[in-house]
Design a protein around this motif. Structure first.
Motif, PDB file in Angstrom:
ATOM      1  N   GLY A  53       0.786  -1.229   0.000  1.00  0.00           N
ATOM      2  CA  GLY A  53       0.000   0.000   0.000  1.00  0.00           C
ATOM      3  C   GLY A  53       0.814   1.272   0.000  1.00  0.00           C
ATOM      4  N   GLY A  54       2.029   1.239  -0.527  1.00  0.00           N
ATOM      5  CA  GLY A  54       2.882   2.424  -0.532  1.00  0.00           C
ATOM      6  C   GLY A  54       2.318   3.539  -1.398  1.00  0.00           C
ATOM      7  N   GLU A  55       2.482   4.772  -0.928  1.00  0.00           N
ATOM      8  CA  GLU A  55       2.057   5.950  -1.679  1.00  0.00           C
ATOM      9  C   GLU A  55       3.190   6.955  -1.735  1.00  0.00           C
ATOM     10  OE1 GLU A  55      -1.582   7.719  -0.505  1.00  0.00           O
ATOM     11  OE2 GLU A  55      -2.707   5.846  -0.481  1.00  0.00           O
ATOM     12  N   LEU A  56       3.414   7.524  -2.928  1.00  0.00           N
ATOM     13  CA  LEU A  56       4.442   8.536  -3.132  1.00  0.00           C
ATOM     14  C   LEU A  56       3.804   9.909  -2.920  1.00  0.00           C
ATOM     15  CD1 LEU A  56       7.439   8.614  -3.964  1.00  0.00           C
ATOM     16  CD2 LEU A  56       6.675   8.820  -6.343  1.00  0.00           C
ATOM     17  N   GLN A  57       4.350  10.668  -1.984  1.00  0.00           N
ATOM     18  CA  GLN A  57       3.764  11.955  -1.618  1.00  0.00           C
ATOM     19  C   GLN A  57       4.545  13.121  -2.226  1.00  0.00           C
ATOM     20  OE1 GLN A  57       0.975  12.068   0.008  1.00  0.00           O
ATOM     21  NE2 GLN A  57       0.850   9.995   0.860  1.00  0.00           N
ATOM     22  N   GLY A  58       3.817  14.125  -2.742  1.00  0.00           N
ATOM     23  CA  GLY A  58       4.445  15.379  -3.155  1.00  0.00           C
ATOM     24  C   GLY A  58       5.465  15.259  -4.262  1.00  0.00           C
ATOM     25  N   LEU A  59       5.198  14.439  -5.281  1.00  0.00           N
ATOM     26  CA  LEU A  59       6.183  14.262  -6.349  1.00  0.00           C
ATOM     27  C   LEU A  59       6.482  15.578  -7.063  1.00  0.00           C
ATOM     28  CD1 LEU A  59       7.875  12.122  -7.804  1.00  0.00           C
ATOM     29  CD2 LEU A  59       5.999  11.840  -9.427  1.00  0.00           C
TER      30      LEU A  59
END
Length: 319
Positions: A53-59
């Motif tokens: 469930g990883g999420e990349l924040q603020g790319l």
């Protein structure tokens, strides 16, 4: 850009033309690597999303603002006599990323990310685990490619710890800058009390953040701050007021920079013919340079409750 750099000034700091050239060239190398690193981190996110469930924040903020880097180099030079060449060589967060995992899948998600990055030729050069720290909770890492000087910062958070970090941004700025010393008018004991007050306010936003099980397996455990239970209430209220003022100040700066960026982009879109080719480098830089501040909603400043007794020492704040 680097061929046209002159002297730089901002927020009371300055760089000579040669110092600015060194700093700007280092930033340009990070800007050139951004697309490749963004793509790699998107791949990592997709893999960890399926399993943990990883999420990349603020790319959109994966490249540090060039003026923020200039200010960092100028501050290090003026306040600590660190040459800009050393700052340019040592800086690790020009390219920076944040991955979040829910607490129960956090540790395994971080470990999978480590495996994936090592497969891509990167190794961690710094790993700071501050999940037991009262004013900043998470894992901050630096990664460098084994066959080049290419490096980036990667922070690991849960959704709640990331939210607390963002809400504490103004308090972090106050704690690391000159504002506390100026507010204390050179009184070191008073400055420490103001810093303790800022720590209490930051800690309030982490009180309900769950510490992920198994996180102690990751990196080097660090505790940078300890809370002083005797900080005066009036000092807490003063720092709370300064936080609100800083938030309003940052909002104005962000709006001004966004307006300037939009105006520059509009001017480029109005160009045609031979002149357009001459501005292609500027167009590319505008496409890679994000606004300096991330817009966000600020919650009401927290109320301070009595806290248990702790040691009264204070270490450096790390982000």
């Amino acid at each position: 850009m680097s061929g046209q750099t002159g002297a730089w000034e901002g927020e009371g700091y300055s760089l000579s033309p040669e110092q600015n050239r060194v700093v700007t060239e280092r930033w340009e190398r990070a800007a050139a690597a951004r697309d490749r690193m963004d793509a790699m981190m998107k791949d990592v996110q997709q893999e960890t999303a399926q399993s943990h469930g990883g999420e990349l924040q603020g790319l959109e903020y994966s490249l540090k603002d060039v003026d923020s880097f200039r200010r960092k180099a100028a501050t290090a030079l003026e306040e600590h006599d660190i040459p800009v060449e050393k700052t340019a060589r040592k800086v690790n967060d020009l390219n920076r990323y944040t991955l979040t995992f829910e607490p129960d899948s956090y540790t395994e998600g971080v470990e999978q990310t480590y495996e994936r990055l090592r497969e891509s030729g990167y190794e961690p050069t710094a790993e700071k685990n501050t999940w037991q720290d009262p004013v900043y909770k998470g894992v901050n890492t630096t990664w460098q490619h084994t066959e080049s000087e290419e490096k980036f910062e990667l922070q690991f958070h849960t959704p709640d710890s990331f939210k607390a970090k963002m809400e504490n941004h103004e308090l972090y700025e106050i704690s690391r800058g000159n504002e506390i010393n100026e507010l204390a008018a050179g009184d070191k004991r008073l400055a420490k009390s103001y810093l303790d007050a800022a720590n209490h306010l930051q800690n309030e936003r982490y009180k309900n953040v769950k510490v992920p099980p198994g996180q102690e397996r990751i990196g080097e455990q660090k505790i940078w701050a300890k809370l002083d239970p005797d900080v005066p209430r009036e000092h807490v209220e003063l720092i709370r007021q300064k936080e609100a003022e800083k938030l309003a100040e940052n909002a104005v700066k962000a709006q001004a920079k966004a307006a300037a960026k939009a105006q520059a982009e509009q001017a480029l879109l109005g160009l045609d013919g031979p002149g357009l080719g001459e501005t292609q480098g500027l167009r590319n830089r505008l496409a890679t340079k994000p606004p300096a501040e991330e817009p966000r909603q600020k919650t009401t400043a927290p109320r301070i409750d009595p806290v248990p007794a702790h040691s009264q020492s204070r270490g450096p704040v790390v982000r």
